[in-house]
Design an enzyme around this catalytic site. Sequence first.
Site: not given
Length: 312
Positions: A11, A31-32, A56, A74, A98, A113, A144, A174
């Site tokens: 998003f 992105d994975n 990944d 994430s 990484n 983020a 998380y 958001t």
Amino acid sequence: MRVLIAGAAGFLGSHLADAMLAEGHSVLGVDNLCTGSMRNLQHLKHESKFEFLEQDICLPFDPKPVDYVFNFASPASPVDYDRLGVETLMVGSEGTKNTLEIAKKYGSKFLHASTSECYGDPDQHPQTEEYWGNVNPVGPRSVYDEAKRFSEALTMAYHRYYKVDTRLVRIFNTYGPRLQGNDGRVISNFMMQALKGESITIYGKGDQTRSFCYVSDEIAGIIGLSRTDEHLPVNVGNPTEWTILECAHAVLRVTGSKSELVYRPLPKDDPTQRQPDIGKAKRLFGWEPKIDLEAGLKMSLDYFRACIEAAV
Ligand code: UDP
């Protein structure tokens, strides 16, 4: 600049990619696709300055020189990180490491983020960046919350020990187009339920609060921070606080829906209140949000209608 965005199919990552491209930068999106979707990047298919790598970030990779690394990778909705608990912990530790290694290797600027979840169920209200939080380290949200808190600590360590030029944004709730229709979050659930004429599910009594920021405001704040030299965390969110019941009524007004409200059990460790103090963002880069909840919900209507048609 050549910019790396980890989590680019998500998003916020996909909106950030659009904003960077609009400024004339080249973007490598990574992105994975565990929660992100190529649908969010479809409009960039023929954009020559956009590259995509399915990867990944828990596994090391070499993107070649980049000027800026944005780490937005994430799972982020409670439903997703509950389903992908270990993956969430790993992307917030190995994955963040990484991406920091890439910034260290190429001398890139770095922005991570982070989240209002670092404050847990806060006993200071509103939350300033100096507040250390009230997080259950072993509860269902810990996968998380602790991943994001560890990422903050690791980012600060790369800054302190290796002089990487880092930033930390604490993002509050958001919403807007490209939020997954089925991610279980309050705005997506309420909008989808209202538009389908299904019952609106209020968890608990609905007196818990959140402060909702429209996506374009959030992205403007993130970009504002990315241009500063502030290394400590900065809150970026809309400070107007709503109870969940008030939010349900706002959705009913905007959609014109006659859906009824039904009450469901409150998930464990669900924070009772959330409101950012955005004084620091205002002082540092003159940012504050412009779009109130009802205006933002109106701008999201077409998107959620399309989600229903596409059954996502
Ligand atoms: N919530 C709700 N009904 C729903 C989904 C969420 O009442 O269908 C509540 C949830 O219990 C929480 C708030 O809305 O208090 C925000 O939930 P969300 O999952 O969007 O994000 P959070 O801020 O908890 O990470």
